[in-house]
Design a protein around this motif. Structure first.
Motif, PDB file in Angstrom:
ATOM      1  N   LYS A 119      65.209   0.013  -0.366  1.00 54.30           N
ATOM      2  CA  LYS A 119      65.729   1.179  -0.915  1.00 54.30           C
ATOM      3  C   LYS A 119      65.712   2.356   0.009  1.00 54.30           C
ATOM      4  O   LYS A 119      66.364   3.357  -0.212  1.00 54.30           O
ATOM      5  N   ARG A 161      69.174   1.302   4.584  1.00 52.88           N
ATOM      6  CA  ARG A 161      69.749   1.828   3.357  1.00 52.88           C
ATOM      7  C   ARG A 161      68.656   2.784   2.993  1.00 52.88           C
ATOM      8  O   ARG A 161      67.702   2.931   2.770  1.00 52.88           O
ATOM      9  N   ILE A 210      68.445   4.664  -0.448  1.00 54.37           N
ATOM     10  CA  ILE A 210      69.000   4.744  -1.976  1.00 54.37           C
ATOM     11  C   ILE A 210      67.908   5.070  -2.933  1.00 54.37           C
ATOM     12  O   ILE A 210      67.849   4.330  -3.961  1.00 54.37           O
ATOM     13  N   PRO A 211      66.914   5.805  -2.457  1.00 56.32           N
ATOM     14  CA  PRO A 211      65.677   5.942  -3.275  1.00 56.32           C
ATOM     15  C   PRO A 211      66.074   7.059  -4.497  1.00 56.32           C
ATOM     16  O   PRO A 211      67.000   7.862  -4.317  1.00 56.32           O
ATOM     17  N   GLU A 241      73.286   1.673   6.284  1.00 61.31           N
ATOM     18  CA  GLU A 241      74.395   0.945   5.799  1.00 61.31           C
ATOM     19  C   GLU A 241      74.868   1.223   4.506  1.00 61.31           C
ATOM     20  O   GLU A 241      76.215   1.383   4.276  1.00 61.31           O
ATOM     21  N   TYR A 242      73.956   2.050   3.702  1.00 62.37           N
ATOM     22  CA  TYR A 242      74.162   2.745   2.488  1.00 62.37           C
ATOM     23  C   TYR A 242      73.332   3.953   2.252  1.00 62.37           C
ATOM     24  O   TYR A 242      72.242   3.882   2.615  1.00 62.37           O
ATOM     25  N   PHE A 243      73.958   5.007   1.687  1.00 65.32           N
ATOM     26  CA  PHE A 243      73.119   5.983   1.314  1.00 65.32           C
ATOM     27  C   PHE A 243      73.590   6.684   0.046  1.00 65.32           C
ATOM     28  O   PHE A 243      74.817   6.817  -0.225  1.00 65.32           O
ATOM     29  N   ASN A 244      72.352   7.014  -0.728  1.00 60.38           N
ATOM     30  CA  ASN A 244      72.993   7.595  -2.255  1.00 60.38           C
ATOM     31  C   ASN A 244      73.208   9.210  -2.171  1.00 60.38           C
ATOM     32  O   ASN A 244      72.963   9.748  -0.864  1.00 60.38           O
ATOM     33  N   THR A 245      73.895   9.670  -3.047  1.00 59.08           N
ATOM     34  CA  THR A 245      74.163  11.061  -2.951  1.00 59.08           C
ATOM     35  C   THR A 245      72.978  12.003  -2.724  1.00 59.08           C
ATOM     36  O   THR A 245      73.215  13.144  -2.063  1.00 59.08           O
ATOM     37  N   SER A 246      71.960  11.679  -3.455  1.00 64.18           N
ATOM     38  CA  SER A 246      70.740  12.651  -3.247  1.00 64.18           C
ATOM     39  C   SER A 246      70.291  12.508  -1.800  1.00 64.18           C
ATOM     40  O   SER A 246      69.715  13.424  -1.025  1.00 64.18           O
ATOM     41  N   SER A 282      72.160  11.994   0.680  1.00 65.35           N
ATOM     42  CA  SER A 282      73.130  12.603   1.600  1.00 65.35           C
ATOM     43  C   SER A 282      72.963  13.994   1.801  1.00 65.35           C
ATOM     44  O   SER A 282      73.150  14.620   2.740  1.00 65.35           O
ATOM     45  N   LYS A 283      72.297  14.816   0.762  1.00 60.23           N
ATOM     46  CA  LYS A 283      71.669  16.075   0.842  1.00 60.23           C
ATOM     47  C   LYS A 283      70.521  16.167   1.673  1.00 60.23           C
ATOM     48  O   LYS A 283      70.151  17.182   2.764  1.00 60.23           O
TER      49      LYS A 283
END
Lengths: 197, 127
Positions: free
Chosen positions: B11, B29, B31-32, B64-69, B71-72
Protein backbone atom coordinates in the motif's frame (compact mmCIF):
# COMPACT_ATOMS: atom_id res chain seq x y z
CA UNK A 1 -25.33 0.66 24.80
CA UNK A 2 -29.00 1.56 24.81
CA UNK A 3 -31.67 -0.65 23.32
CA UNK A 4 -32.43 2.08 20.78
CA UNK A 5 -28.88 2.29 19.42
CA UNK A 6 -28.65 -1.50 19.30
CA UNK A 7 -31.89 -1.52 17.32
CA UNK A 8 -30.60 1.10 14.86
CA UNK A 9 -27.31 -0.75 14.48
CA UNK A 10 -28.98 -4.09 13.83
CA UNK A 11 -31.51 -2.62 11.40
CA UNK A 12 -28.88 -0.71 9.44
CA UNK A 13 -26.52 -3.66 9.18
CA UNK A 14 -29.43 -5.92 8.20
CA UNK A 15 -30.51 -3.45 5.52
CA UNK A 16 -27.02 -3.46 3.97
CA UNK A 17 -26.93 -7.26 4.15
CA UNK A 18 -30.33 -7.56 2.47
CA UNK A 19 -29.22 -5.10 -0.23
CA UNK A 20 -26.04 -7.13 -0.76
CA UNK A 21 -27.82 -10.49 -0.93
CA UNK A 22 -30.33 -9.14 -3.46
CA UNK A 23 -27.55 -7.70 -5.64
CA UNK A 24 -25.51 -10.93 -5.55
CA UNK A 25 -28.59 -13.04 -6.32
CA UNK A 26 -29.40 -10.84 -9.31
CA UNK A 27 -25.86 -11.31 -10.70
CA UNK A 28 -25.92 -15.06 -10.08
CA UNK A 29 -29.21 -15.49 -11.91
CA UNK A 30 -28.02 -13.40 -14.86
CA UNK A 31 -26.52 -15.89 -17.31
CA UNK A 32 -24.44 -13.19 -19.01
CA UNK A 33 -22.77 -12.04 -15.77
CA UNK A 34 -20.00 -13.73 -13.77
CA UNK A 35 -19.55 -12.90 -10.12
CA UNK A 36 -15.85 -12.34 -9.40
CA UNK A 37 -15.75 -11.36 -5.74
CA UNK A 38 -18.09 -10.09 -3.06
CA UNK A 39 -17.91 -8.95 0.52
CA UNK A 40 -20.42 -7.63 3.02
CA UNK A 41 -19.53 -6.53 6.52
CA UNK A 42 -17.74 -3.86 8.50
CA UNK A 43 -15.00 -2.25 6.44
CA UNK A 44 -11.56 -1.92 7.99
CA UNK A 45 -8.26 -0.45 6.70
CA UNK A 46 -6.95 -3.79 5.44
CA UNK A 47 -9.97 -4.34 3.19
CA UNK A 48 -8.58 -2.06 0.47
CA UNK A 49 -5.49 -4.22 0.06
CA UNK A 50 -7.33 -7.50 0.51
CA UNK A 51 -10.16 -6.82 -1.95
CA UNK A 52 -8.11 -5.03 -4.61
CA UNK A 53 -5.40 -7.69 -4.63
CA UNK A 54 -8.08 -10.34 -5.30
CA UNK A 55 -9.41 -8.24 -8.18
CA UNK A 56 -5.97 -7.51 -9.59
CA UNK A 57 -4.94 -11.17 -9.33
CA UNK A 58 -8.07 -12.28 -11.13
CA UNK A 59 -7.67 -9.76 -13.96
CA UNK A 60 -3.98 -10.59 -14.44
CA UNK A 61 -4.80 -14.30 -14.52
CA UNK A 62 -7.34 -13.69 -17.27
CA UNK A 63 -4.68 -11.76 -19.18
CA UNK A 64 -6.61 -8.53 -19.66
CA UNK A 65 -4.68 -5.58 -21.02
CA UNK A 66 -2.67 -3.85 -18.35
CA UNK A 67 -4.26 -0.45 -18.93
CA UNK A 68 -7.70 -1.89 -18.13
CA UNK A 69 -6.40 -3.78 -15.11
CA UNK A 70 -4.87 -0.55 -13.78
CA UNK A 71 -8.08 1.42 -14.29
CA UNK A 72 -10.09 -1.29 -12.55
CA UNK A 73 -7.64 -1.42 -9.65
CA UNK A 74 -7.61 2.37 -9.19
CA UNK A 75 -11.40 2.58 -9.36
CA UNK A 76 -11.80 -0.23 -6.82
CA UNK A 77 -9.33 1.48 -4.46
CA UNK A 78 -11.27 4.75 -4.60
CA UNK A 79 -14.66 3.07 -4.20
CA UNK A 80 -13.56 1.01 -1.18
CA UNK A 81 -11.81 3.95 0.45
CA UNK A 82 -14.92 6.01 -0.22
CA UNK A 83 -16.84 3.62 2.03
CA UNK A 84 -14.20 3.93 4.75
CA UNK A 85 -13.98 7.72 4.53
CA UNK A 86 -17.58 8.69 3.92
CA UNK A 87 -19.77 5.79 5.01
CA UNK A 88 -21.78 6.43 8.17
CA UNK A 89 -20.28 4.79 11.24
CA UNK A 90 -22.51 2.83 13.53
CA UNK A 91 -20.89 2.13 16.88
CA UNK A 92 -17.43 2.84 15.40
CA UNK A 93 -18.02 0.38 12.57
CA UNK A 94 -18.56 1.10 8.88
CA UNK A 95 -20.99 -1.36 7.33
CA UNK A 96 -20.90 -1.76 3.59
CA UNK A 97 -20.61 -4.13 0.70
CA UNK A 98 -18.44 -4.61 -2.37
CA UNK A 99 -19.21 -6.73 -5.42
CA UNK A 100 -17.30 -7.21 -8.67
CA UNK A 101 -18.66 -8.99 -11.71
CA UNK A 102 -17.81 -9.26 -15.37
CA UNK A 103 -20.22 -9.18 -18.26
CA UNK A 104 -18.90 -9.65 -21.79
CA UNK A 105 -16.04 -7.23 -22.24
CA UNK A 106 -16.81 -5.12 -19.20
CA UNK A 107 -16.18 -5.17 -15.48
CA UNK A 108 -18.62 -3.78 -12.95
CA UNK A 109 -17.71 -2.73 -9.43
CA UNK A 110 -20.55 -2.12 -7.02
CA UNK A 111 -20.27 -0.72 -3.52
CA UNK A 112 -22.88 0.25 -0.96
CA UNK A 113 -22.67 1.99 2.39
CA UNK A 114 -24.84 3.93 4.78
CA UNK A 115 -25.17 7.69 4.63
CA UNK A 116 -27.26 10.00 6.75
CA UNK A 117 -30.49 11.14 5.13
CA UNK A 118 -29.29 14.74 5.42
CA UNK A 119 -26.39 13.93 3.07
CA UNK A 120 -28.58 12.41 0.34
CA UNK A 121 -29.67 15.60 -1.50
CA UNK A 122 -26.12 16.99 -1.30
CA UNK A 123 -24.65 13.84 -2.81
CA UNK A 124 -27.36 13.61 -5.50
CA UNK A 125 -26.57 17.19 -6.52
CA UNK A 126 -22.81 16.59 -6.49
CA UNK A 127 -23.04 13.45 -8.65
CA UNK A 128 -25.46 15.10 -11.05
CA UNK A 129 -23.14 18.09 -11.35
CA UNK A 130 -20.09 15.92 -12.04
CA UNK A 131 -21.94 13.69 -14.51
CA UNK A 132 -22.98 16.73 -16.52
CA UNK A 133 -19.34 17.63 -17.19
CA UNK A 134 -17.52 16.75 -20.41
CA UNK A 135 -14.21 14.86 -20.02
CA UNK A 136 -12.14 18.03 -20.46
CA UNK A 137 -14.24 19.85 -17.87
CA UNK A 138 -13.89 16.90 -15.49
CA UNK A 139 -10.14 17.03 -15.97
CA UNK A 140 -10.05 20.76 -15.28
CA UNK A 141 -12.20 20.30 -12.17
CA UNK A 142 -9.74 17.63 -10.98
CA UNK A 143 -6.72 19.88 -11.52
CA UNK A 144 -8.43 22.84 -9.80
CA UNK A 145 -9.42 20.70 -6.86
CA UNK A 146 -5.97 19.11 -6.62
CA UNK A 147 -4.26 22.50 -6.77
CA UNK A 148 -6.53 24.35 -4.36
CA UNK A 149 -8.15 21.73 -2.15
CA UNK A 150 -6.88 20.32 1.10
CA UNK A 151 -7.17 16.99 2.84
CA UNK A 152 -10.24 16.77 5.05
CA UNK A 153 -10.22 15.62 8.65
CA UNK A 154 -11.52 12.28 7.38
CA UNK A 155 -8.44 11.99 5.14
CA UNK A 156 -10.15 12.59 1.79
CA UNK A 157 -8.88 14.98 -0.84
CA UNK A 158 -12.30 15.58 -2.44
CA UNK A 159 -11.01 13.92 -5.59
CA UNK A 160 -12.43 10.41 -5.18
CA UNK A 161 -15.69 10.82 -7.11
CA UNK A 162 -13.94 12.86 -9.80
CA UNK A 163 -11.37 10.11 -10.25
CA UNK A 164 -13.98 7.34 -10.26
CA UNK A 165 -16.04 9.17 -12.91
CA UNK A 166 -12.99 9.81 -15.00
CA UNK A 167 -11.70 6.22 -14.83
CA UNK A 168 -15.06 4.71 -15.81
CA UNK A 169 -15.63 7.38 -18.43
CA UNK A 170 -18.90 8.45 -16.82
CA UNK A 171 -20.33 4.91 -16.75
CA UNK A 172 -21.62 5.12 -13.23
CA UNK A 173 -25.04 4.47 -11.75
CA UNK A 174 -26.08 5.39 -8.26
CA UNK A 175 -28.96 4.38 -6.05
CA UNK A 176 -30.29 5.73 -2.77
CA UNK A 177 -32.52 3.52 -0.63
CA UNK A 178 -34.10 5.05 2.44
CA UNK A 179 -33.98 2.57 5.33
CA UNK A 180 -34.92 4.67 8.35
CA UNK A 181 -35.52 8.20 9.59
CA UNK A 182 -31.77 8.53 9.97
CA UNK A 183 -30.06 6.54 7.23
CA UNK A 184 -30.15 5.60 3.58
CA UNK A 185 -28.10 3.13 1.61
CA UNK A 186 -25.94 4.76 -1.04
CA UNK A 187 -24.94 2.37 -3.80
CA UNK A 188 -22.62 3.09 -6.68
CA UNK A 189 -21.88 0.86 -9.68
CA UNK A 190 -19.13 1.63 -12.16
CA UNK A 191 -18.60 -0.15 -15.47
CA UNK A 192 -15.14 -0.36 -17.00
CA UNK A 193 -13.83 -1.92 -20.21
CA UNK A 194 -12.02 -5.26 -20.11
CA UNK A 195 -10.20 -6.52 -23.17
CA UNK A 196 -7.81 -9.41 -23.44
CA UNK A 197 -4.16 -8.63 -24.21
CA UNK B 1 21.61 15.26 7.98
CA UNK B 2 20.72 11.58 7.69
CA UNK B 3 19.37 9.71 4.72
CA UNK B 4 15.77 8.59 5.11
CA UNK B 5 14.46 5.32 3.78
CA UNK B 6 11.15 3.50 3.96
CA UNK B 7 10.69 0.03 2.52
CA UNK B 8 7.86 -0.33 0.05
CA UNK B 9 4.72 -2.29 0.88
CA UNK B 10 1.56 -3.33 -0.96
CA UNK B 11 0.00 0.00 0.00
CA UNK B 12 2.93 2.37 0.40
CA UNK B 13 5.85 3.31 -1.84
CA UNK B 14 9.53 2.74 -1.31
CA UNK B 15 11.12 6.00 -0.19
CA UNK B 16 14.81 6.82 -0.48
CA UNK B 17 15.90 10.35 0.44
CA UNK B 18 19.62 10.98 0.19
CA UNK B 19 20.83 14.44 1.29
CA UNK B 20 24.41 14.01 0.07
CA UNK B 21 23.49 12.93 -3.43
CA UNK B 22 20.45 15.21 -3.48
CA UNK B 23 18.16 12.42 -4.61
CA UNK B 24 14.55 11.89 -3.67
CA UNK B 25 13.10 8.61 -4.88
CA UNK B 26 9.46 7.58 -4.55
CA UNK B 27 8.65 4.24 -6.12
CA UNK B 28 5.80 1.73 -6.09
CA UNK B 29 2.20 2.00 -4.93
CA UNK B 30 0.79 4.75 -2.80
CA UNK B 31 -2.70 3.80 -1.69
CA UNK B 32 -2.71 4.18 2.11
CA UNK B 33 -5.93 5.14 3.89
CA UNK B 34 -4.07 7.75 5.86
CA UNK B 35 -1.75 9.37 3.36
CA UNK B 36 -1.00 12.33 5.59
CA UNK B 37 0.45 10.06 8.27
CA UNK B 38 2.62 8.33 5.69
CA UNK B 39 3.91 11.50 4.00
CA UNK B 40 4.39 13.61 7.16
CA UNK B 41 7.89 12.24 7.96
CA UNK B 42 8.88 12.89 4.34
CA UNK B 43 7.65 16.47 4.64
CA UNK B 44 9.64 16.86 7.86
CA UNK B 45 12.78 15.52 6.19
CA UNK B 46 12.26 17.86 3.24
CA UNK B 47 11.83 20.85 5.55
CA UNK B 48 15.29 20.13 7.00
CA UNK B 49 16.80 19.28 3.60
CA UNK B 50 15.66 22.52 1.96
CA UNK B 51 17.55 24.44 4.66
CA UNK B 52 20.83 22.93 3.47
CA UNK B 53 20.25 21.24 0.09
CA UNK B 54 22.74 19.51 -2.22
CA UNK B 55 23.97 21.56 -5.18
CA UNK B 56 21.46 19.73 -7.35
CA UNK B 57 18.28 17.91 -6.36
CA UNK B 58 16.94 15.11 -8.53
CA UNK B 59 13.50 13.74 -7.80
CA UNK B 60 12.58 10.36 -9.25
CA UNK B 61 8.91 9.47 -9.03
CA UNK B 62 8.04 6.05 -10.36
CA UNK B 63 4.57 5.18 -9.19
CA UNK B 64 2.44 2.32 -10.39
CA UNK B 65 -0.70 3.53 -8.62
CA UNK B 66 -1.62 6.27 -6.23
CA UNK B 67 -4.92 7.07 -4.58
CA UNK B 68 -6.48 10.51 -4.46
CA UNK B 69 -5.38 11.37 -0.95
CA UNK B 70 -1.79 10.47 -1.94
CA UNK B 71 -2.10 12.75 -4.97
CA UNK B 72 -2.57 15.69 -2.63
CA UNK B 73 0.37 14.64 -0.45
CA UNK B 74 2.60 14.20 -3.52
CA UNK B 75 1.61 17.72 -4.55
CA UNK B 76 2.64 18.99 -1.12
CA UNK B 77 6.03 17.27 -1.50
CA UNK B 78 6.47 18.83 -4.93
CA UNK B 79 5.40 22.27 -3.67
CA UNK B 80 8.17 22.10 -1.09
CA UNK B 81 10.60 21.32 -3.91
CA UNK B 82 9.14 24.11 -6.02
CA UNK B 83 10.01 26.54 -3.24
CA UNK B 84 13.54 25.11 -3.14
CA UNK B 85 13.81 25.45 -6.91
CA UNK B 86 12.79 29.10 -6.72
CA UNK B 87 15.63 29.61 -4.26
CA UNK B 88 18.34 27.46 -5.86
CA UNK B 89 17.04 26.78 -9.39
CA UNK B 90 18.49 23.31 -9.34
CA UNK B 91 15.61 20.89 -8.82
CA UNK B 92 14.68 18.40 -11.54
CA UNK B 93 11.74 16.03 -11.55
CA UNK B 94 11.90 12.74 -13.42
CA UNK B 95 8.38 11.36 -13.74
CA UNK B 96 8.41 7.72 -14.81
CA UNK B 97 5.44 5.98 -16.36
CA UNK B 98 5.02 2.56 -17.95
CA UNK B 99 4.47 2.44 -21.68
CA UNK B 100 0.74 2.63 -22.46
CA UNK B 101 -0.02 3.96 -18.99
CA UNK B 102 -1.58 7.18 -20.22
CA UNK B 103 -3.19 7.81 -16.84
CA UNK B 104 0.19 7.95 -15.08
CA UNK B 105 1.63 10.14 -17.83
CA UNK B 106 -1.38 12.46 -17.48
CA UNK B 107 -0.93 12.54 -13.71
CA UNK B 108 2.63 13.78 -14.23
CA UNK B 109 1.39 16.35 -16.71
CA UNK B 110 -1.23 17.53 -14.19
CA UNK B 111 1.52 18.24 -11.65
CA UNK B 112 3.59 19.93 -14.33
CA UNK B 113 0.61 22.19 -15.11
CA UNK B 114 0.15 23.15 -11.46
CA UNK B 115 3.79 23.64 -10.52
CA UNK B 116 6.63 25.75 -11.75
CA UNK B 117 9.16 22.92 -11.86
CA UNK B 118 11.08 21.26 -14.71
CA UNK B 119 9.51 17.85 -15.36
CA UNK B 120 10.97 15.15 -17.56
CA UNK B 121 8.49 12.45 -18.54
CA UNK B 122 10.28 9.11 -18.90
CA UNK B 123 8.59 6.09 -20.43
CA UNK B 124 9.61 2.72 -19.04
CA UNK B 125 9.13 -0.70 -20.59
CA UNK B 126 7.08 -3.37 -18.87
CA UNK B 127 9.08 -5.92 -16.82
Amino acid sequence: MSKVSLHISKNSTNAIETFYKTAVKKIKTDSSATLLDSFCGHFINQDTERLTSVLEGHLHKKNYIKKHVKSAFSTAVEMIQNIRLHGSRIEQKTPGCYITFSEGSSLSIQTANLISNAEVPVLIQRISDLKSLQNTQLKQRYIDRLAKGSISLKGGAGLGLLTILSKCNGKISTKFVNISNEYSIFSMTTTLPLEHA
Amino acid sequence: MDAFNIEGSAKTPEIALNPEQGTIDIKGRSIPENSVAFYNPIMDWLAAYTEKPASQTTVNIELEYFNTSSSKCILDVLKKLEALNQKSGNVHINWYYEEDDEDMLEAGEDYEAILNLPFKMIETKED
